[in-house]
Design a protein around this motif. Structure first.
Motif, PDB file in Angstrom:
ATOM      1  N   PRO A 277       0.814  -1.320  -0.066  1.00 30.33           N
ATOM      2  CA  PRO A 277      -0.051  -0.066   0.064  1.00 30.33           C
ATOM      3  C   PRO A 277       0.853   1.205   0.108  1.00 30.33           C
ATOM      4  N   GLU A 278       1.985   1.299   0.484  1.00 30.58           N
ATOM      5  CA  GLU A 278       2.871   2.739   0.814  1.00 30.58           C
ATOM      6  C   GLU A 278       3.463   2.854  -0.551  1.00 30.58           C
ATOM      7  N   ASP A 279       3.368   1.928  -1.564  1.00 32.53           N
ATOM      8  CA  ASP A 279       4.006   1.976  -2.852  1.00 32.53           C
ATOM      9  C   ASP A 279       3.264   2.614  -3.884  1.00 32.53           C
ATOM     10  N   GLY A 280       1.807   2.959  -3.474  1.00 35.44           N
ATOM     11  CA  GLY A 280       0.992   3.717  -4.255  1.00 35.44           C
ATOM     12  C   GLY A 280       1.314   5.217  -4.198  1.00 35.44           C
ATOM     13  N   HIS A 281       0.465   6.021  -4.900  1.00 34.81           N
ATOM     14  CA  HIS A 281       0.603   7.528  -5.030  1.00 34.81           C
ATOM     15  C   HIS A 281       0.685   8.109  -3.734  1.00 34.81           C
ATOM     16  N   GLN A 282       1.082   9.267  -3.544  1.00 34.37           N
ATOM     17  CA  GLN A 282       0.993   9.938  -2.240  1.00 34.37           C
ATOM     18  C   GLN A 282      -0.474  10.657  -2.123  1.00 34.37           C
ATOM     19  N   SER A 283      -0.715  11.139  -1.000  1.00 35.02           N
ATOM     20  CA  SER A 283      -2.346  11.438  -0.612  1.00 35.02           C
ATOM     21  C   SER A 283      -2.830  12.879  -0.933  1.00 35.02           C
ATOM     22  N   ARG A 284      -1.829  13.566  -1.226  1.00 37.66           N
ATOM     23  CA  ARG A 284      -2.146  15.169  -1.252  1.00 37.66           C
ATOM     24  C   ARG A 284      -1.938  15.165  -2.925  1.00 37.66           C
ATOM     25  N   THR A 285      -2.962  15.949  -3.574  1.00 42.15           N
ATOM     26  CA  THR A 285      -3.039  15.800  -5.214  1.00 42.15           C
ATOM     27  C   THR A 285      -3.127  17.542  -5.541  1.00 42.15           C
ATOM     28  N   TRP A 286      -2.474  17.952  -6.465  1.00 38.95           N
ATOM     29  CA  TRP A 286      -2.524  19.123  -7.035  1.00 38.95           C
ATOM     30  C   TRP A 286      -2.999  19.103  -8.378  1.00 38.95           C
ATOM     31  N   GLN A 287      -3.647  19.787  -8.914  1.00 39.49           N
ATOM     32  CA  GLN A 287      -4.542  19.550 -10.173  1.00 39.49           C
ATOM     33  C   GLN A 287      -4.382  20.691 -11.157  1.00 39.49           C
ATOM     34  N   LEU A 288      -4.152  20.532 -12.264  1.00 37.12           N
ATOM     35  CA  LEU A 288      -3.994  21.519 -13.306  1.00 37.12           C
ATOM     36  C   LEU A 288      -4.860  21.253 -14.682  1.00 37.12           C
ATOM     37  N   GLY A 289      -5.851  21.898 -14.958  1.00 32.34           N
ATOM     38  CA  GLY A 289      -6.520  21.419 -16.264  1.00 32.34           C
ATOM     39  C   GLY A 289      -6.835  22.542 -17.255  1.00 32.34           C
ATOM     40  N   ALA A 290      -7.365  22.172 -18.415  1.00 37.15           N
ATOM     41  CA  ALA A 290      -7.738  23.132 -19.232  1.00 37.15           C
ATOM     42  C   ALA A 290      -8.896  22.469 -19.973  1.00 37.15           C
ATOM     43  N   GLY A 291      -9.823  23.226 -20.640  1.00 42.19           N
ATOM     44  CA  GLY A 291     -11.069  22.551 -21.488  1.00 42.19           C
ATOM     45  C   GLY A 291     -11.858  23.421 -21.940  1.00 42.19           C
ATOM     46  N   SER A 292     -12.823  22.864 -22.228  1.00 37.31           N
ATOM     47  CA  SER A 292     -13.893  23.857 -22.663  1.00 37.31           C
ATOM     48  C   SER A 292     -15.484  23.330 -22.263  1.00 37.31           C
ATOM     49  N   ARG A 293     -16.391  24.306 -22.154  1.00 34.33           N
ATOM     50  CA  ARG A 293     -17.761  24.049 -21.761  1.00 34.33           C
ATOM     51  C   ARG A 293     -18.676  24.731 -22.893  1.00 34.33           C
ATOM     52  N   ASP A 294     -19.200  23.834 -23.696  1.00 33.53           N
ATOM     53  CA  ASP A 294     -19.755  24.370 -25.071  1.00 33.53           C
ATOM     54  C   ASP A 294     -18.717  25.223 -25.729  1.00 33.53           C
ATOM     55  N   ASP A 295     -18.927  26.432 -25.943  1.00 35.53           N
ATOM     56  CA  ASP A 295     -18.335  27.396 -26.686  1.00 35.53           C
ATOM     57  C   ASP A 295     -17.070  28.282 -25.721  1.00 35.53           C
ATOM     58  N   ARG A 296     -16.973  27.885 -24.420  1.00 35.18           N
ATOM     59  CA  ARG A 296     -16.201  28.671 -23.611  1.00 35.18           C
ATOM     60  C   ARG A 296     -15.131  27.767 -23.102  1.00 35.18           C
ATOM     61  N   ALA A 297     -13.846  28.401 -23.410  1.00 35.89           N
ATOM     62  CA  ALA A 297     -12.728  27.727 -22.801  1.00 35.89           C
ATOM     63  C   ALA A 297     -12.271  28.166 -21.486  1.00 35.89           C
ATOM     64  N   PHE A 298     -11.705  27.221 -20.696  1.00 31.71           N
ATOM     65  CA  PHE A 298     -11.391  27.451 -19.225  1.00 31.71           C
ATOM     66  C   PHE A 298     -10.067  26.938 -18.742  1.00 31.71           C
ATOM     67  N   ALA A 299      -9.462  27.350 -17.765  1.00 26.84           N
ATOM     68  CA  ALA A 299      -8.694  26.927 -16.912  1.00 26.84           C
ATOM     69  C   ALA A 299      -9.035  26.342 -15.716  1.00 26.84           C
ATOM     70  N   GLU A 300      -8.547  25.260 -15.117  1.00 28.59           N
ATOM     71  CA  GLU A 300      -9.010  24.770 -13.877  1.00 28.59           C
ATOM     72  C   GLU A 300      -7.814  24.570 -12.921  1.00 28.59           C
ATOM     73  N   TYR A 301      -8.015  24.843 -11.399  1.00 31.80           N
ATOM     74  CA  TYR A 301      -6.950  24.495 -10.572  1.00 31.80           C
ATOM     75  C   TYR A 301      -7.589  24.060  -9.440  1.00 31.80           C
ATOM     76  N   GLY A 302      -6.968  22.935  -8.906  1.00 31.08           N
ATOM     77  CA  GLY A 302      -7.455  21.871  -7.928  1.00 31.08           C
ATOM     78  C   GLY A 302      -6.469  21.625  -6.851  1.00 31.08           C
ATOM     79  N   LEU A 303      -6.825  21.229  -5.560  1.00 33.49           N
ATOM     80  CA  LEU A 303      -6.303  20.622  -4.547  1.00 33.49           C
ATOM     81  C   LEU A 303      -6.922  19.875  -3.788  1.00 33.49           C
ATOM     82  N   ARG A 304      -6.610  18.595  -3.754  1.00 36.20           N
ATOM     83  CA  ARG A 304      -7.359  17.515  -2.821  1.00 36.20           C
ATOM     84  C   ARG A 304      -6.452  17.095  -1.683  1.00 36.20           C
ATOM     85  N   MET A 305      -6.880  17.231  -0.465  1.00 32.14           N
ATOM     86  CA  MET A 305      -6.065  16.829   0.757  1.00 32.14           C
ATOM     87  C   MET A 305      -5.966  15.707   0.771  1.00 32.14           C
ATOM     88  N   ALA A 306      -6.799  14.798   0.540  1.00 34.40           N
ATOM     89  CA  ALA A 306      -6.621  13.114   0.480  1.00 34.40           C
ATOM     90  C   ALA A 306      -7.935  12.730  -0.286  1.00 34.40           C
TER      91      ALA A 306
END
Length: 617
Positions: free
Chosen positions: A397-426
């Motif tokens: 189990p300790e060889d899996g990924h670490q628990s905190r996750t930083w997230q950086l994304g980009a995409g579109s919702r219909d005709d609007r582009a966006f960037a997305e920033y995220g943090l998950r504690m666990a």
């Protein structure tokens, strides 16, 4: 109470031994030593100064000892010179780890010699020689067990040669819970520090039975390279903490954090606790212990459930049906149909039936009918023994990924582009990097996502307080329920095509099935409660469904989900979602997500995004 005894002794029987007068500079320097800080469980306060994690006045000799390491050290030195006639109440008997360290640091040669009969008998009974960190792995169908747990096993000498692990003691720190709190209250009080935490030293065989049998949890045992002297020093400090209360918090001041403190007492100079200023998830602490080069060997003990499934794995559907019939009625052993099967198949069926009978009896009061069934099957096994059981060792189990996750994304919702920033504690969702995690497990705590649309328009996209899913597959022998629960803030389709930020709670229950290797299907009925400004009512309930497929493939994890919510006020909301994660490295993942949402309040919306995930504590 301890402080009172020592103060009375110093007042009534003074003059027999004189404590050394320490210069203020020496006293201050000694009180700042990392080892004294560790013995007092001190940390620097948020506004400066010191505070101890110990929340029990009985632990301290000085009136302000919880916030003043220097005063506590001076009070301890004074108490060590109390008359020896105090016996087991003497500070040397109550604080053996403090006594040892101060004797070495100050070269105290003239200390009284009290008879510490209680401590000596206790220490002799434990006979500490070495230590093993035990990690009972997460068990998906128990909310209190989903993060895993850690405890220490204190071994005597020659334990491997004599195979006497069951005679060892388990050192456990846990929440002391009086009465029966429901799951919601349990989770809330655990998050808020509503339970006292206590150390307990119990026979290891009791813990082994509890985790492997009653809770169906695999055990990972990490043999530590502590010397006998280091192990003994740690156990001395455990005596000092007997019946001493700490506040217990699930995510930081928990079982794992307290054990890290003990290891810092055992081996002065290692730094473990400072790596966990916010959360102390058990798998992260195991990883830290390995990183400190404290682990010399790893052993694996499968749960009874894993052993049962491993024994049943080579059986056909018809043969597993026979195992079920034998578990219910061992009289079927005399059946001519069963006897017509090859002897090797009979042996496997009988052993599977016996293991199933014992599995069903876990946690139940012993009854004569169950005992008779087990005895009859055991007799058949002795007449026709099966081959030795081979259980595949899963990924550590300790060889899996670490628990905190930083997230950086980009995409579109219909005709609007966006960037997305995220943090998950666990800590992990269904599509995250899969190594070391069971398929169908999701535990997300405190996830924040901010979205930036064109024109520098920012909005809070979601804030998940918790989002937990347990998709445990059903099979012919075992029929566990799958379930999910969560709550927080999220964006949903609103009137005129706008997105509304709503607060919600949701849950669901249903079933999951292993369709083939690494492919899981699931279907759950759901209930949702939502506060939405578009609705007339303050709280709107909805019934719904959540179903889909989860496939662990060569690239990573893929999920295909369909869900729907049918509100009491007539609103209908449905969605289709596809997610594929590519596992770039153990610490990096790239996720492609496509979603189509439907609502009676607006026209359908399509969303496509690509997100980079960095797993980093």
């Amino acid at each position: 109470m301890k402080r009172i005894f020592s103060a009375l002794a110093l007042c009534i029987c003074s003059g027999l031994h004189a404590a050394p007068a320490l210069p203020p500079a020496q006293l201050e320097a000694l009180a700042r030593q990392p080892y004294w800080i560790a013995l007092g469980h001190y940390e620097t306060g948020k506004l400066g100064g010191w505070r101890s994690y110990v929340d029990d006045d009985d632990f301290f000799l000085a009136a302000g000892g919880a916030n003043d390491p220097t005063a506590e050290l001076q009070a301890t030195v004074d108490a060590l010179y109390a008359p020896a006639g105090l016996g087991d109440q003497h500070a040397q008997c109550v604080y053996p780890a403090r006594t040892r360290w101060l004797r070495e640091q100050l070269r105290l040669q003239d200390l009284p010699q009290p008879q510490c009969a209680e401590f000596q008998a206790w220490f002799h009974d434990i006979a500490p020689h070495s230590a093993v960190l035990v990690f009972p792995a997460a068990y998906l169908n128990s909310p209190s067990s989903m993060f895993g747990h850690t405890l220490l096993r204190i071994d005597q000498a020659d334990i491997d040669a004599n195979n006497t692990a069951l005679l060892s003691y388990a050192l456990n720190f846990g929440a002391f819970i009086e009465g029966m709190d429901n799951s919601i209250l349990y989770a809330w009080r655990g998050l808020m520090g509503g339970y006292p935490g206590l150390f307990a030293l119990v026979p290891y065989r009791e813990k082994l039975s509890e985790y492997r049998s009653l809770e169906n949890r695999d055990l990972w045992e990490y043999r530590l390279n502590l010397t006998p002297a280091e192990t003994g020093r740690m156990v001395e400090h455990v005596w000092e903490l007997k019946q001493i209360r700490f506040d217990y918090f699930f995510f930081d001041e928990n079982c794992s954090y307290r054990l890290l403190e003990l290891l810092e007492v055992a081996r002065p100079g290692i730094e473990l606790t400072e790596q966990f200023p916010i959360t102390a998830i058990p798998t992260d602490t195991v990883r830290a212990i390995k990183g400190a080069e404290l682990v010399e060997r790893i052993d694996f003990r499968p749960s009874r459930e894993r052993e049962l499934l491993a024994r049943a794995d080579p059986l056909s559907t018809a043969e597993q049906d026979w195992a079920l019939r034998l578990a219910d009625d061992p009289g079927q052993l005399a059946s001519s149909e069963l006897r017509a099967l090859p002897r090797q198949s009979q042996a496997l069926i009988q052993d599977t039936a016996f293991r199933l009978t014992r599995y069903r009896a876990n946690g139940e009061a012993r009854d004569s009918a169950s005992a008779q069934r087990s005895y009859a099957l055991l007799q058949a096994i002795n007449r026709n023994p099966p081959p030795p059981l081979q259980v595949a060792r899963p990924e550590s189990p300790e060889d899996g990924h670490q628990s905190r996750t930083w997230q950086l994304g980009a995409g579109s919702r219909d005709d609007r582009a966006f960037a997305e920033y995220g943090l998950r504690m666990a800590y992990h969702d269904l599509n995250d990097n899969a190594y070391g995690f069971p398929l169908g497990a999701q535990i997300e705590i405190l996830q924040l996502k901010l979205r930036q649309y064109e024109g520098n328009h920012w909005q809070l996209q979601r804030l998940d307080l918790a989002n937990i899913r347990s998709l445990t597959p059903r099979n012919q022998l075992l029929q566990p329920w799958s379930w999910q629960v969560g709550g927080g803030l999220e964006r949903v389709l609103g009137a005129d095509g706008d997105e509304r930020l709503v607060s919600h709670l949701h849950g669901g229950v249903g079933g999951s099935w292993q369709l083939r290797d690494e492919l899981l299907g699931f279907a759950l009925g759901t209930l949702r409660i939502e506060h939405n400004e578009d609705f007339a009512a303050t709280i709107a309930p909805a019934l719904g469904f959540n179903s889909g497929l989860l496939w662990r493939n060569r690239l990573g994890n893929l999920s295909l989900e369909a869900s729907g919510d049918y509100f009491h006020n007539g609103e209908v909301r449905r969605s289709l979602a596809l997610n594929q994660q590519w596992e770039l490295t153990r610490s990096l993942g790239l996720r492609l997500s496509a979603q189509r949402q439907f609502s009676q309040l607006s026209s359908p919306e399509n969303e496509l995004s690509l997100e980079l995930k960095w797993y980093h504590y």
